[in-house]
Design a protein around this motif. Structure first.
Motif, PDB file in Angstrom:
ATOM      1  N   TYR A  13      48.173  98.232  87.204  1.00 47.06           N
ATOM      2  CA  TYR A  13      47.032  97.322  87.391  1.00 47.06           C
ATOM      3  C   TYR A  13      47.241  96.024  86.608  1.00 47.06           C
ATOM      4  CZ  TYR A  13      45.068 101.762  88.858  1.00 47.06           C
ATOM      5  OH  TYR A  13      44.874 102.958  89.479  1.00 47.06           O
ATOM      6  N   PRO A  14      46.771  94.889  87.153  1.00 44.17           N
ATOM      7  CA  PRO A  14      46.996  93.599  86.486  1.00 44.17           C
ATOM      8  C   PRO A  14      46.002  93.356  85.341  1.00 44.17           C
ATOM      9  CG  PRO A  14      45.844  93.240  88.548  1.00 44.17           C
ATOM     10  CD  PRO A  14      46.074  94.727  88.450  1.00 44.17           C
ATOM     11  N   VAL A  15      45.932  94.312  84.444  1.00 43.00           N
ATOM     12  CA  VAL A  15      44.998  94.232  83.309  1.00 43.00           C
ATOM     13  C   VAL A  15      45.785  94.409  82.007  1.00 43.00           C
ATOM     14  CG1 VAL A  15      42.986  95.285  82.194  1.00 43.00           C
ATOM     15  CG2 VAL A  15      43.086  95.149  84.700  1.00 43.00           C
ATOM     16  N   ILE A  16      45.720  93.386  81.178  1.00 41.16           N
ATOM     17  CA  ILE A  16      46.438  93.403  79.911  1.00 41.16           C
ATOM     18  C   ILE A  16      45.403  93.406  78.790  1.00 41.16           C
ATOM     19  CG2 ILE A  16      47.968  91.968  78.454  1.00 41.16           C
ATOM     20  CD1 ILE A  16      48.921  91.120  81.517  1.00 41.16           C
ATOM     21  N   GLN A  17      45.637  94.239  77.802  1.00 39.43           N
ATOM     22  CA  GLN A  17      44.690  94.336  76.682  1.00 39.43           C
ATOM     23  C   GLN A  17      45.070  93.290  75.637  1.00 39.43           C
ATOM     24  OE1 GLN A  17      46.038  97.400  74.173  1.00 39.43           O
ATOM     25  NE2 GLN A  17      45.322  95.956  72.619  1.00 39.43           N
ATOM     26  N   GLY A  18      44.100  92.565  75.128  1.00 39.44           N
ATOM     27  CA  GLY A  18      44.381  91.541  74.123  1.00 39.44           C
ATOM     28  C   GLY A  18      45.025  92.144  72.871  1.00 39.44           C
ATOM     29  N   GLY A  19      45.916  91.391  72.262  1.00 42.04           N
ATOM     30  CA  GLY A  19      46.646  91.872  71.075  1.00 42.04           C
ATOM     31  C   GLY A  19      45.888  91.548  69.799  1.00 42.04           C
ATOM     32  N   MET A  20      44.718  92.134  69.667  1.00 47.25           N
ATOM     33  CA  MET A  20      43.774  91.731  68.616  1.00 47.25           C
ATOM     34  C   MET A  20      44.160  92.249  67.225  1.00 47.25           C
ATOM     35  SD  MET A  20      40.540  92.625  71.053  1.00 47.25           S
ATOM     36  CE  MET A  20      41.343  94.096  71.661  1.00 47.25           C
ATOM     37  N   ALA A  21      44.181  91.314  66.262  1.00 43.44           N
ATOM     38  CA  ALA A  21      44.508  91.656  64.869  1.00 43.44           C
ATOM     39  C   ALA A  21      43.575  92.746  64.349  1.00 43.44           C
ATOM     40  CB  ALA A  21      44.374  90.407  63.998  1.00 43.44           C
ATOM     41  N   TRP A  22      44.115  93.718  63.659  1.00 38.24           N
ATOM     42  CA  TRP A  22      43.382  94.855  63.080  1.00 38.24           C
ATOM     43  C   TRP A  22      42.866  95.845  64.128  1.00 38.24           C
ATOM     44  CZ3 TRP A  22      43.692  96.384  58.201  1.00 38.24           C
ATOM     45  CH2 TRP A  22      43.995  95.440  57.222  1.00 38.24           C
ATOM     46  N   VAL A  23      42.524  95.349  65.313  1.00 35.44           N
ATOM     47  CA  VAL A  23      41.860  96.179  66.326  1.00 35.44           C
ATOM     48  C   VAL A  23      42.882  96.894  67.209  1.00 35.44           C
ATOM     49  CG1 VAL A  23      40.367  96.091  68.373  1.00 35.44           C
ATOM     50  CG2 VAL A  23      39.850  94.642  66.378  1.00 35.44           C
ATOM     51  N   ALA A  24      43.880  96.116  67.645  1.00 34.62           N
ATOM     52  CA  ALA A  24      44.807  96.631  68.656  1.00 34.62           C
ATOM     53  C   ALA A  24      45.941  97.394  67.983  1.00 34.62           C
ATOM     54  CB  ALA A  24      45.341  95.478  69.501  1.00 34.62           C
ATOM     55  N   GLU A  25      45.630  98.627  67.554  1.00 40.44           N
ATOM     56  CA  GLU A  25      46.700  99.454  66.992  1.00 40.44           C
ATOM     57  C   GLU A  25      47.086 100.528  68.009  1.00 40.44           C
ATOM     58  OE1 GLU A  25      44.317 101.775  67.278  1.00 40.44           O
ATOM     59  OE2 GLU A  25      45.210 102.848  65.588  1.00 40.44           O
ATOM     60  N   TYR A  26      47.898 101.502  67.590  1.00 46.07           N
ATOM     61  CA  TYR A  26      48.570 102.317  68.607  1.00 46.07           C
ATOM     62  C   TYR A  26      47.645 103.180  69.458  1.00 46.07           C
ATOM     63  CZ  TYR A  26      48.394 106.659  65.833  1.00 46.07           C
ATOM     64  OH  TYR A  26      47.985 107.772  65.168  1.00 46.07           O
ATOM     65  N   HIS A  27      46.482 103.613  68.922  1.00 47.70           N
ATOM     66  CA  HIS A  27      45.586 104.434  69.741  1.00 47.70           C
ATOM     67  C   HIS A  27      45.148 103.647  70.982  1.00 47.70           C
ATOM     68  CE1 HIS A  27      44.933 106.245  65.699  1.00 47.70           C
ATOM     69  NE2 HIS A  27      44.920 107.372  66.383  1.00 47.70           N
ATOM     70  N   LEU A  28      44.743 102.396  70.742  1.00 51.54           N
ATOM     71  CA  LEU A  28      44.241 101.559  71.837  1.00 51.54           C
ATOM     72  C   LEU A  28      45.383 101.179  72.787  1.00 51.54           C
ATOM     73  CD1 LEU A  28      41.701 100.129  72.925  1.00 51.54           C
ATOM     74  CD2 LEU A  28      42.390  98.102  71.654  1.00 51.54           C
ATOM     75  N   ALA A  29      46.492 100.702  72.212  1.00 56.84           N
ATOM     76  CA  ALA A  29      47.611 100.234  73.050  1.00 56.84           C
ATOM     77  C   ALA A  29      48.129 101.358  73.942  1.00 56.84           C
ATOM     78  CB  ALA A  29      48.729  99.690  72.158  1.00 56.84           C
ATOM     79  N   SER A  30      48.299 102.557  73.384  1.00 60.84           N
ATOM     80  CA  SER A  30      48.855 103.638  74.206  1.00 60.84           C
ATOM     81  C   SER A  30      47.841 104.094  75.256  1.00 60.84           C
ATOM     82  CB  SER A  30      49.364 104.794  73.346  1.00 60.84           C
ATOM     83  OG  SER A  30      48.365 105.247  72.474  1.00 60.84           O
ATOM     84  N   ALA A  31      46.539 104.055  74.928  1.00 60.65           N
ATOM     85  CA  ALA A  31      45.524 104.470  75.909  1.00 60.65           C
ATOM     86  C   ALA A  31      45.487 103.496  77.093  1.00 60.65           C
ATOM     87  CB  ALA A  31      44.147 104.544  75.247  1.00 60.65           C
TER      88      ALA A  31
END
Ligand code: TUI
Length: 309
Positions: A13-31
């Motif tokens: 899907y053409p949806v990219i998650q923002g690379g947010m400081a402090w927020v975007a760690e591995y739980h979010l990125a892998s999900a």
């Protein structure tokens, strides 16, 4: 939903998650990557070895492609730029600066490079330097922002470069994805909605503030010294803006925000913390899994396109 971006990144899907400081760690990125979008680890101001650990943990949690966002004001940006190559990361996005000096190293290593830009000139410069795509980020976004709105920036960047463009800023649902496609973007980058994802480790207090926010509840601090940052209004922003209006120095203002993003994300301090969020916060009503978020966005967008035919 096939576009040059889904092809380039090998995502569904053409949806990219923002690379947010402090927020975007591995739980979010892998999900996000597991759900068929593009998860990003946000290196923010973190040390290079922390980023290496995050990359390793993401690999343990998904076999799908994921990337790393490098915030170029980080004093460890040079070391992080090398870590992504050493760890075989396939995609790098950059923010808050010009990644030109790393481009040759990344291209030699086969890394796909996607700088975040806030102007046509920067997009063109990045294309000439060998970028594979750009994120055109409007000032509706949370965090460090440029001056143009997404509506004005995206089509001008699309006209200015041949590489594919990803739209960011003020996008939080399928209507936003459909609108971005109409402007010529081939994917969207979404931050704020993923801050409140179930897999996001952000403190409950911060998530609740986003869920409670109305359309007009964000403020931009730091305009006077050239580092505008969008965040939700609270005691800290009120104090900051009062001092800023009174002509306070960059150093004095910086004292207020030092460590304040960590305070918000980790400690849930919604009074003195920096609650970075975009203007779309007013539309975000509940916590959902990344898979639910992506499914809903894609379904809504497809429904809109089907209705137009
Ligand atoms: O980078 C972002 N958003 C961010 S970074 C961040 S971390 C932070 N923490 C505390 C205080 C301040 C920041 C929070 N949010 N978005 C990408 C982005 N990049 N937006 C605008 C730009 C940008 C601006 C100028 C990109 C290039 C640029 O060019 C500068 C140059 O060197 O020409």
């Amino acid at each position: 939903m096939k576009t040059r971006i889904t092809e380039l990144l090998g995502i569904t899907y053409p949806v990219i998650q923002g690379g947010m400081a402090w927020v975007a760690e591995y739980h979010l990125a892998s999900a996000v990557s597991e759900a068929g979008g593009m998860g990003l680890i946000g290196a923010g101001g973190a040390p290079a070895e922390f980023v290496r650990e995050q990359i390793k943990k993401t690999k343990e949690n998904t076999e799908n492609p994921f990337g790393v966002n490098i915030m170029l004001m980080n004093p460890e940006a040079d070391a992080i730029a090398r870590v992504v190559v050493e760890e075989g990361v396939k995609v790098v996005t950059t923010g808050a600066g010009n990644p030109g000096k790393y481009m040759a190293m990344w291209k030699d290593a086969g890394v796909k490079v996607i700088p975040v830009v806030a102007s046509v000139a920067m997009a063109k410069m990045m294309e000439r330097a060998g970028a594979d795509a750009v994120v055109a980020e409007g000032m509706e976004s949370g965090g460090h922002i440029g001056q143009l709105t997404t509506m004005a920036l995206v089509p001008q960047v699309v006209d200015g470069v041949k590489i594919p463009v990803i739209a960011a800023g003020g996008i939080g649902d399928g209507r936003g994805l459909a609108a971005a496609r109409m402007l010529g973007a081939e994917a969207v980058q979404i931050g704020t909605r993923f801050v409140v994802a179930k897999e996001s480790i952000v403190h409950e207090n911060y998530k609740k503030k986003i869920i409670a926010a109305k359309d007009i509840d964000s403020e931009v601090t730091g305009m006077s010294h050239g580092h505008p940052v969008r965040q939700l209004r609270n005691q800290m922003t009120r104090e900051y803006l009062k001092l800023e209006k009174g002509g306070a120095s960059f150093e004095a203002l910086e004292q207020l925000t030092l460590g304040a993003l960590r305070k918000a994300v980790v400690e849930g301090d919604t009074v003195n913390g920096t609650l970075m969020a975009g203007q779309i916060a007013g539309m975000i009503g509940k916590e959902q899994t990344c898979a639910e978020i992506i499914r809903e966005i894609v379904d809504q967008c497809e429904g809109l396109f089907a209705k137009m035919q």
